[in-house]
Design an enzyme around this catalytic site. Structure first.
Site, PDB file in Angstrom:
ATOM      1  CB  SER A   1      61.019 -45.383  90.211  1.00  0.00           C
ATOM      2  OG  SER A   1      60.213 -44.352  90.708  1.00  0.00           O
TER       3      SER A   1
ATOM      4  CG  HIS B   1      63.349 -43.163  94.619  1.00  0.00           C
ATOM      5  ND1 HIS B   1      62.321 -44.074  94.650  1.00  0.00           N
ATOM      6  CD2 HIS B   1      63.343 -42.643  93.355  1.00  0.00           C
ATOM      7  CE1 HIS B   1      61.724 -44.105  93.469  1.00  0.00           C
ATOM      8  NE2 HIS B   1      62.326 -43.248  92.665  1.00  0.00           N
TER       9      HIS B   1
ATOM     10  CG  ASP C   1      61.755 -44.693  97.785  1.00  0.00           C
ATOM     11  OD1 ASP C   1      61.605 -43.484  97.557  1.00  0.00           O
ATOM     12  OD2 ASP C   1      61.764 -45.561  96.889  1.00  0.00           O
TER      13      ASP C   1
END
Length: 222
Positions: free
Chosen positions: A116, A202, A169
């Site tokens: 991320s 995610h 995600d």
């Protein structure tokens, strides 16, 4: 750097992976997953370095403090950029790279990777670094700055890049990751691939970690 997690190599240390966590996380938060990767075999010569980001006020967290490589206002393309924070964190990562080089590990035996926001910093640092690294690997990553493609050092354009992203995600949309990858292709990053992982949100899963393992084994052979 405080709160630095190091997973020592099991045999003679000849290569290093530096992994950067995501927003509001720590290096410790990824230790078990890195150990899972190591347990897949073939990486006994590699040390894993897992730093923790500074604690700063985060706009997306209503200004409350948390660990972050830079401030975040939103997770979508074109949102306000904290270039000052990115530059500060890039210097922290460069210092880790230089520490490895000082200890006898050449830059071409170092992989930079991250999840991320850590993936965003991986791209920001890896392509501007004065050290040409072995490879860059991102998980749910994205381009942290619209100006980054124009800042890429020509000598770093052939560093291998792999970007993994879950199709489900909801934090960093897979399309943003894909658009980020395309922006690098446009400026001559040819040795790269974007891999979408069906039904992954995610986070990471065993399939993705196995792909990461295989890339590490490929780019940092014994």
């Amino acid at each position: 750097m405080s709160n630095l997690i190091e997973i020592k190599s099991k045999s003679t240390h000849t290569a290093t992976v530096i992994f950067l966590h995501g927003l509001m996380d720590t290096g410790k938060g990824w230790e078990t997953r890195m150990e899972n990767i190591i347990s897949m075999g073939g990486l006994d010569h590699i040390k894993f370095v897992l730093p923790t980001a500074p604690t700063i006020p985060i706009s997306i967290n209503f200004g409350n403090k948390g660990t972050a490589w830079c401030n975040v206002t939103a997770f979508y393309p074109g949102s306000e950029e904290d270039l000052i924070g990115l530059e500060k964190s890039m210097k922290l990562v460069e210092a880790l790279i230089e520490e490895e080089i000082k200890n006898g590990i050449p830059a071409e035996r170092i992989i930079l990777s991250g999840f991320s926001q850590g993936g965003a910093l991986t791209l920001y640092t890896g392509y501007q670094s004065k050290h040409k690294l072995a490879a860059l690997i991102t998980l749910s990553g994205f381009s942290p700055s619209l100006s980054l493609p124009s800042k890429i050092k020509p000598e770093n354009k052939d560093i291998p890049l792999t970007m993994f992203h879950g199709t489900d995600d909801k934090v960093v949309n897979c399309k943003w990751g894909e658009l980020s990858h395309k922006s690098y292709l446009k400026v001559g990053i040819k040795n790269s691939q974007f891999i979408s992982i069906t039904n992954l949100d995610h986070s990471s899963n065993e399939f993705e970690l196995k792909q990461v393992h295989d890339l590490i084994e490929k780019y940092l052979p014994k």
